[in-house]
Each structure stands twice: as structure tokens, then as C-alpha cells.
Design a protein around this motif. Sequence first.
Motif, PDB file in Angstrom:
ATOM      1  N   PRO A 113       1.755   6.363 -12.945  1.00 22.83           N
ATOM      2  CA  PRO A 113       2.687   5.882 -12.300  1.00 22.83           C
ATOM      3  C   PRO A 113       3.245   4.635 -12.704  1.00 22.83           C
ATOM      4  N   ASP A 114       4.359   3.692 -12.462  1.00 21.21           N
ATOM      5  CA  ASP A 114       4.546   2.458 -12.879  1.00 21.21           C
ATOM      6  C   ASP A 114       3.433   1.525 -12.038  1.00 21.21           C
ATOM      7  N   VAL A 115       3.266   1.849 -10.778  1.00 22.34           N
ATOM      8  CA  VAL A 115       2.501   0.747  -9.996  1.00 22.34           C
ATOM      9  C   VAL A 115       1.452   1.945  -9.176  1.00 22.34           C
ATOM     10  N   LEU A 116       0.153   1.358  -8.928  1.00 24.22           N
ATOM     11  CA  LEU A 116      -0.779   2.027  -8.310  1.00 24.22           C
ATOM     12  C   LEU A 116      -1.105   0.832  -7.301  1.00 24.22           C
ATOM     13  N   VAL A 117      -0.911   1.046  -6.013  1.00 21.70           N
ATOM     14  CA  VAL A 117      -1.580   0.096  -4.970  1.00 21.70           C
ATOM     15  C   VAL A 117      -2.945   0.367  -4.330  1.00 21.70           C
ATOM     16  N   TYR A 118      -3.470  -0.439  -4.436  1.00 22.68           N
ATOM     17  CA  TYR A 118      -5.040  -0.073  -3.813  1.00 22.68           C
ATOM     18  C   TYR A 118      -5.330  -1.164  -2.891  1.00 22.68           C
ATOM     19  N   ASP A 119      -6.700  -0.790  -2.286  1.00 21.08           N
ATOM     20  CA  ASP A 119      -6.966  -2.032  -0.942  1.00 21.08           C
ATOM     21  C   ASP A 119      -7.876  -2.725  -1.222  1.00 21.08           C
ATOM     22  N   TYR A 120      -8.182  -3.793  -0.416  1.00 23.08           N
ATOM     23  CA  TYR A 120      -9.046  -4.988  -0.479  1.00 23.08           C
ATOM     24  C   TYR A 120      -9.714  -5.020   0.751  1.00 23.08           C
ATOM     25  N   ALA A 121     -10.767  -5.997   0.788  1.00 22.69           N
ATOM     26  CA  ALA A 121     -11.615  -6.238   1.892  1.00 22.69           C
ATOM     27  C   ALA A 121     -11.820  -7.675   1.979  1.00 22.69           C
ATOM     28  N   ARG A 122     -11.597  -8.286   2.989  1.00 24.87           N
ATOM     29  CA  ARG A 122     -11.987  -9.949   3.044  1.00 24.87           C
ATOM     30  C   ARG A 122     -13.427 -10.035   2.920  1.00 24.87           C
ATOM     31  N   SER A 123     -13.971 -10.986   2.375  1.00 28.41           N
ATOM     32  CA  SER A 123     -15.450 -11.192   2.036  1.00 28.41           C
ATOM     33  C   SER A 123     -15.932 -12.543   2.672  1.00 28.41           C
ATOM     34  N   TYR A 124     -16.410 -12.601   3.647  1.00 24.40           N
ATOM     35  CA  TYR A 124     -16.889 -13.968   4.374  1.00 24.40           C
ATOM     36  C   TYR A 124     -18.352 -14.564   3.907  1.00 24.40           C
ATOM     37  N   ARG A 125     -18.578 -15.985   4.056  1.00 25.24           N
ATOM     38  CA  ARG A 125     -19.701 -16.456   3.891  1.00 25.24           C
ATOM     39  C   ARG A 125     -20.994 -15.821   4.379  1.00 25.24           C
ATOM     40  N   THR A 126     -20.764 -15.105   5.578  1.00 28.49           N
ATOM     41  CA  THR A 126     -21.799 -14.629   6.070  1.00 28.49           C
ATOM     42  C   THR A 126     -22.143 -13.072   5.293  1.00 28.49           C
ATOM     43  N   GLY A 127     -21.591 -12.741   4.357  1.00 31.36           N
ATOM     44  CA  GLY A 127     -22.186 -11.633   3.738  1.00 31.36           C
ATOM     45  C   GLY A 127     -21.272 -10.328   4.402  1.00 31.36           C
TER      46      GLY A 127
END
Length: 793
Positions: A113-127
Motif C-alpha cells: 500500500p501507499d501508507v501503512l499506519v502502525y501503533d505506538y506506546a508512550r514510554s515513561y521514565r519509570t520504565g
Amino acid sequence: MPRFSVIVPAYQVQAYLHACLESVLSQSYPDLELIVVDDRSPDACGAIADEFAALDPRVRVVHLSRNRGLGPARNAGLELARGDYLVFLDGDDTLAPHALRAVADRLKETGEPDVLVYDYARSYRTGETVRNRAAAHLTEQGPAPFRLADRPGLLNLLMVAWNKAVRREFAERAGLAFPPGYYEDTPWTYPVLLSAQSVATLDRVCVHYRQRRTGSILGTPSERHLDVFAQYDRVFAFLDAHPEHARWRPVLYRRMADHLATVFTRPDRLPRPLRAEFLRRARAHCRRYRVPGAPAPLAVRLRHVLLRLGLRRTWAALRLASALRRRSARGAAVPLRAVRRAALRLHYRVQRLLPLRPDRAVFAVAGGRGYGCNPGALEEAFRRLAPHVRTAWAAERVHHHTVPPATRRLTPGTAAYWTALARSTYLVHNSAFDAGLVRRRGQVLVQTQAGTPLGRMGLDLVERPAAAAGADLGRLLRETGRWDYVVCANRHSALTWERVHPGGWTALEYGQPRTDVFQRARPEDVARLRETLGIPRGTVAVLYAPVHRDYRRTQRAVLDLERLVRRLGPRFTVLALGLPGGGAPPSVRGDRLDAAGDPLLGAGGRPAADADPLPGAGVRVTPAGGRVVDVGGHPHVESLCLASDVLVTDYSPLMFDYAGLDRPIVLHAAEPEAYEEARGTYVDLGSFPPGPVARDEDELIGVFAGGDWQGARSARLRAAFRERFCPYDDGRAAERVVRRVVLGQTQLPPVVPLDARRPPAAAVARSPLTTVPRSGAPVPSATASDRCPSTGS
């Protein structure tokens, strides 16, 4: 020409850049080029990038002559990119392990495809890592690829460049580029999604989005935040230049208004002297681009009206009133909760003055969860063998639908719940009883435990701080002193519980009640369960149940399951109890005892049963052609055991239950020294394993490729293990408990010998299977030692 061009702009991120670049270069999919753009960073970013370029020919570094900003820096990388697909990554973020392999597989599955959208996760200082809350829009169900008009919900995702892979030829043909200034992602991502002829999604966390305490652009007050207006001018100029996208104007207007409201209300973005100026310009933008009649919820429409009219004082007054209302509600809730607790304590005292009811029994599992585990098996036996006893199940309201219709439902903390605890003769639990419970003379407390202990428990955890965080020894001793009976699956359990949970209780060494279903199930039941889980006929279903690692702040995948099923071939499907959700701790539903400490010590611990009423609920198909199935949310681990053909685990006590099925068990002995140091085990799996042992992923593939998992040696190891730990699991454990405790019988049903038991056979006949394809890395010898590094004794 590489498959991916990964573009990383770098400016004042020297503390994070090494981890960022390492996360790219260590990907299991190596067909990439890494373009690092040093945006005239005053720190060591340029030197760090040069060091990586000297070590890896895939790295190319661009040093800009002056600081130009994030957008122009990305454009400088675009000019050099040669890959099929463009992947953007900020210098303080990281790619998740195996992310590019998952992206490459999904691109191939969906026809480039022209575009593939994937996910992310917020990563905090605590791990801690927290997955994107809008991940539901990335579901891979339905046709793929598609147009944005088919899935407009994608516009609800964070509009950034780094959660998409964009085909380079498409970007060049559409003339896409990043503008200067803050919020440069906005005029890039909207045209990308609107112009794409084909879009696909990948329901997997591929980026860890670092949440920095200080130093991030969006978290720094500056007049540069006024750039957001110029960026939306560019978005609507794109719509004017492409009339075919005019239908999206109401949607983009709403997204703009929401974005402006977010910038205005965030105290860490606008300096106070600029707030009036920002609101004045927001009013002008909303009036300029407003589309009359655009549908929106009432609260959203109100926010947009306030922006459009520029009513700064009204806005501030409404926000203040809302904050005061929330604060007053919280303040009033505290005394109300105290009054309610006092009233319930008084009610419980009064109920304890009334006579016990010999025909009442209350059952519960850890955490107020739904019907299941050993208490569930005993509750069913109560109704069947002692129908004169009325049973009740205590669970949170959200789990009430899991309770059988003939059983009364109780909600912890209510007057009815405390009445039942005060008046019922029989109380059955698999963890700690309610802390406020006062054991009355004549009450019978039955502790079923949650399985056969493998990792150390109870008093043995006191000297192991990693496993006993938050331990309360006093609570443990008070709790165990109230028990009358403890249900034990075998002699090993009885001896262990007597030492680590000391008390005057009586051990009922009768077997594991929850595994009774293994002996009663029929082949048609197994077939129905497999169909519910979507396991193709003739496929070997591997149940993967990893253990929680106390010594890790965040849980990560030990096995690359997608690679595993690719190497094993189409005849294998993995039912995964331990898929990490965006870096969150993996589910350890099969690990009933070793999860985050002993619940009796107050250190948490996962319950053994969940509350989903549907047989297939909590099941999510992941990539790899749908052959990795996330069953972490499935309500009953026993059903998963019945549906599978083989268990793969490391140190999960589920192996003791599974041995009763007499089906193959394979140990993946990862990090034995670390696990022994942090938790410790009661059984030396190195000298007494339930099946073949693999020390790493390739050796595990070899065990399956060579057939060792179902060979004669595997059967011998399993038989010895089963004889030691499943002597009483003949399908009548719950019956023996009820006959002894409730009916007072001493002559109990005899135990069926091991060789006379007939659990349902695995769905796939034990015969030679297709070997592992030899493409890719070579597979080690199929033979695996029966021994692994010692994990305790």
C-alpha cells in the motif's frame, strides 16, 4: 535499493540518540538504510551519528550548516532516501524489537500500500509503557488495503509522521514535504492519508514514544506554538488545491478546532502574555475555515463556539467552574466513603450476632474476578453433591455475568456481601480472604490455593525483595491462621504450603479441582473449543505461557512468535498467553502463582480466572497470517489447555496442570540464573523436566522441526513428571473435597490409576509433521538436551 529508509533528525537529544539508533540497527529485519540528520545540534549528536556511521555501512549522516528545524531536517533526509518505504523516527524515541519485520510482513500481506499506519506506546521514565488509547482504529479485520473513506476513524489517531510507513514513490509523486516551524507533522500527515490510493494498518506497537520530563519541543513554553496556525493554513490550502477532497473539510475543521483548544489549554505550551494573542488568532481561523452544520457532540460544539467567538474570560470561567466541581465532588466523597465504611462495619457486627446458616456457602477468587479456577470447580461440586447448600459467588459487578444462573451473585463491599460472610458456614477462596473477615466459631474456611507451587511463595519470599515487593508478613500469618482446610494437588504442594503458609489447617491432598474438566472433556468438546478459537483443522496448536519476571521493571517478549510460526510452517498456530501490549507486562494467565508475588503477602498476583462469558472473547489474532492468536483475555485457561496440542513455557506452574492432559510440554529455559536469583524454584527443572528443554529460540525451533517435542524421550520425561505431580488428578478431586468437608465422609472415591485415566487426546494425531523451511538463518540440531542450567532444587 533497501526496503526501508529510516530518517532520524537529531537536535539536542544526545542522551537518547544512542538508544534510538541502536533500536534501528538491531532490528531483526536488516534491509534498511539509516539516515541521521544532524540539525546543527550544539551537543554531541553529530559525533554520535558519525560513530555509528563508522561502524555500520547502512548509516549515512547529514550535517546541516545551520539549525533549520524538524521539518527541513526531515526533508534533507528525504532527498537522500533510496528505500522503498520511508520510516520516520525522532531522535529521542525508539523502534520496538522486530518492528520492521512486522511492518515488512504486513506490507507484503496487503499488496504494497501507499501508507501503512502502525501503533505506538508512550514510554515513561519509570520504565512503564502505555499503549495508544486509540489503538482500536488499527484493527486488521476487514479488507486491506483500503481508502481513507473506508476507515475515516484513522483521523482520530495522533497526526504524526513516525507512526506510518510511506511508499517513497507515492510521496515523491504527490510532492509531499515537511514545512518549517512547530507542528510540522500536521501538513504532512493529512495530505498523506487523503492522497493515498491504498492504506493498511498494523495492530502492533512499533514505536516507543519517550515522555521526557524536560526538553521536548511540545512541552516547552514558546511563541513558536503560534506556528500551529500557519500549519493549518497549509492544510486547508491543500484542500483548496484538490477539490476532490472537499468532503473532508468538516472533519479537518473539527480536528483543527480540537487541536487549537488543546494547545490553548495546556499550561506547558503558551506563555501567559501570548494567551490572548493565541485566542484572537484561533477565533480568526475558526471563522475562516468553519463549515456550518458540521456534526459534533454538544461539548465539542461549545468548545468550538468559545474559540470562534474568542471568549477568553468565559472559557477561563467555565474551566474554573469545572475544576471546582470536580474538586468539591472529590472532597465530598471522602466523608461519604468513611460514613459508608462505618455503617458496613456496624452491619457486619450485628450480623455476626445472628446464628450461622449451615446451608450457605460463599466462593471467590483473587481480585473479585469472575467464576472459575478451583473455587469454581468446587462450587459446581457443591451444587451437584450437596444441593441442600445454597451457594453464592462474590465478584465485582462487571464479572457477574460469568456466574451460573443457579448461583447467587454478591458484590464485595455491599451489605449483602458482609451478611453472607457473617452468616455462611462455608467460605472458599483461592487467595487471601477479605481483610475485614472475622472467623466465627463453626465457620469452615477452605483455601484452595491457585495451583502447584513452582516459584517460591509465602515465607520463602521474605528474603527475595524482587519477588516480594510490598510483602506483609503479619498479614500472611493472620490469614493462614484462619484456615481450616487447604486443598493440595500433590505431596509436593502439601509439604510446601505447610512450610510457607504455616497454620493449624488440615491438608486435603486430593488433587487439583480445576483440572477435573480434563478428565471429563470429550473429543467433540475439544473440537468445539478449537473452532471457537479459530484454530484451522489439522493445525498443531502451541499454547505459549511465559512467566512474569519479577526482576524486570517492564516485561518484554522472550520469543519472537511471528518468526517462530514462519519457521515452523503453516501447520503450526500459537495461542499466546504472554503477548506484550506495547511494552506493557505480558499477560500471564497460565502463570497462576508466580505473578508479581504471593497474593497472600499483599504483593498483587494475577487471579486464576477472568470474567469474559463468551468462549472466544478476549481472543485477538495478530500478524503472521493469523497464526499467532493473543488469548491473554480468554476467561478460562483450562479451555486453552484442552484446545492446544502442546505447551511451551519457561517457569509457569501451568505445566503441572497441563501434565494431567498427558500432552507434550516443551521448556524454553530462558535466563535461568536471573530467574533463580530473583524468585527461586522448588523443582529443579534441569534434572527433572516435563519434556524437551530448549535454551534459546533457534533451539526451540529445532525441537519442533526434528519432532523431539512428541518423541519417545518426551513421553518418558512427561510420564515421570505426571506421576510425581498429578497422582490424584483423575477428575474427582472436587468431589473428594465436598464429600470430606461438607458431607463428613471419610471413605472417599478411590483414585483412578494413571494408566487407567483417559483424558481427551490432542486434536492433531501424533505423526511426523512438515519440517521447518530452511530459508533464513540455519536451524541448529533438532536434538535438545534433557537438561538446562539448574533453576533450584
